[in-house]
Design an enzyme around this catalytic site. Structure first.
Site, mmCIF file in Angstrom:
data_model
loop_
_atom_site.group_PDB
_atom_site.id
_atom_site.type_symbol
_atom_site.label_atom_id
_atom_site.label_comp_id
_atom_site.label_asym_id
_atom_site.label_seq_id
_atom_site.Cartn_x
_atom_site.Cartn_y
_atom_site.Cartn_z
ATOM 1 N N SER A 34 48.179 42.939 48.484
ATOM 2 C CA SER A 34 48.191 43.817 47.323
ATOM 3 C C SER A 34 46.941 44.685 47.344
ATOM 4 C CB SER A 34 48.214 42.968 46.043
ATOM 5 O OG SER A 34 47.922 43.738 44.894
ATOM 6 N N TYR A 53 45.088 35.711 40.098
ATOM 7 C CA TYR A 53 45.882 36.399 41.117
ATOM 8 C C TYR A 53 44.971 37.156 42.083
ATOM 9 C CZ TYR A 53 49.283 39.692 43.109
ATOM 10 O OH TYR A 53 50.053 40.438 43.972
#
Length: 344
Positions: free
Chosen positions: A144, A157
């Protein structure tokens, strides 16, 4: 394109029950691949299996919690028993919590780490156990933009995505040391229109949303398939201009981004018009029942194409084109110089 020892290739995808993982499964199925679908929700996995087979692939549903290393190895063994040697392993399983750090609990961090970071480690170890003896195979880590540039409200996360980068970098070095033909690559993703925002654990006053601009998961899945089929995949793929901007911005002006995201990051991750129900089900510890899908509810705001992705997937042709233009320009310049010499 890679020349697999078997046709079609055998692919394992963790987090395959919904969202990007399901879109990746669809994309490989369209190429006729044999796909092992790994996730917790058996109903959603069976739905994904049926979809893959309708698209031209062959699939097997493997209900598995990736935080359990032995269960992941058992899933890998079952895939090889059913389909043959695993060619491509995609680590995509994830859970998250939307919450300020001051409101987080130690158990939240532990569980996100078990699934998101250790789940990738367990998947990678299972893949290596299968691939190293054959000296072939590709491991794809779904990353990501947040694995380089953290944002508020997603500390667990972001931390795990950073950790996956560190783990993968170490593995790359070791594979080079061993002269191994097993490949590992990371695909760094932008914000996507996936179903996770319906079931993520959320302590904020409003429902969660991806930070715009938002991309369709089918679009980003194309890059994963390209990486899987590449004879020599790149070290990393950066998908979408927001990902490129976040990674480069973090390298150049990290302090400025701290302040900017501190000012805008809360609002951009919440739907102002939709209140969050504190008792709403979430998938942190148990999956949310249902068959679900690849896409979420943000289709009216998500991009169906990406110029950056197109260039990235066809970079060799663009490079040849640029080289051709430069060479042509140099030849034209020289021709003009020669003509000028004759005239004067």
């Amino acid at each position: 394109m890679a020349k697999f020892k078997q046709q079609p290739p055998v692919v394992v995808i963790t987090g395959a029950s919904a969202g990007l993982g399901r879109a990746i499964a669809h994309a490989f199925a369209r190429k006729g691949a044999k796909v092992g679908l790994v996730a917790r929700n058996p109903d959603a996995l069976n739905a994904a299996r049926s979809e893959c087979e309708a698209l031209g692939g062959i699939a097997i549903a493997l209900p598995t919690d990736v935080s359990d290393a032995e269960a992941v190895e058992e899933a890998a063994a079952r895939v090889e028993a059913e389909f043959g040697p695993i060619d491509i392993w995609v680590n995509d399983a994830m859970v998250s919590v939307f919450s300020p750090v001051k409101e987080m609990e130690a158990s939240d961090y532990r569980r996100v780490t078990e699934v998101l970071y250790l789940g990738f480690v367990h998947g990678t170890l299972a893949a290596l156990k299968c691939m190293l003896p054959r000296d072939s195979g590709t491991i794809i880590q779904i990353g990501s933009a947040l694995s380089y540039r953290s944002i508020p409200l997603q500390s667990a996360y972001c931390a795990c995505k950073h950790a996956i980068n560190g783990f993968t970098d170490s593995l790359r070095c070791e594979l080079y040391h061993d002269h191994s033909n097993v490949r590992v690559t990371t695909v760094q993703m932008p914000a996507m229109n996936t179903i996770q925002f319906d079931w993520v654990k959320n302590r904020m006053p409003h429902k969660a949303q991806p930070v715009p601009p938002i991309f369709d998961p089918e679009l980003t899945a194309e890059v994963v398939v390209a990486a899987g089929y590449a004879a020599c995949p790149r070290r990393e793929y950066w998908v979408g201009m927001p990902t490129v901007a976040a990674i480069l911005g973090q390298k150049i002006v990290p302090g400025l981004l701290d302040r900017y995201l501190g000012k805008t990051g809360y609002k951009s991750q919440q739907i102002a018009s939709e209140k969050q129900d504190p008792s709403a089900p979430n998938n942190l510890y148990n999956y949310v029942p249902g068959t679900w899908s690849a896409r979420g509810k943000f289709g009216d705001r998500s991009a169906h194409s990406s110029a950056e992705e197109f260039v990235s997937l066809h970079i060799q042709w663009f490079a040849l084109g640029v080289a051709g233009l430069i060479a042509g320009g140099l030849l034209l310049k020289r021709a003009c110089e020669m003509a000028a010499e004759k005239l004067f």
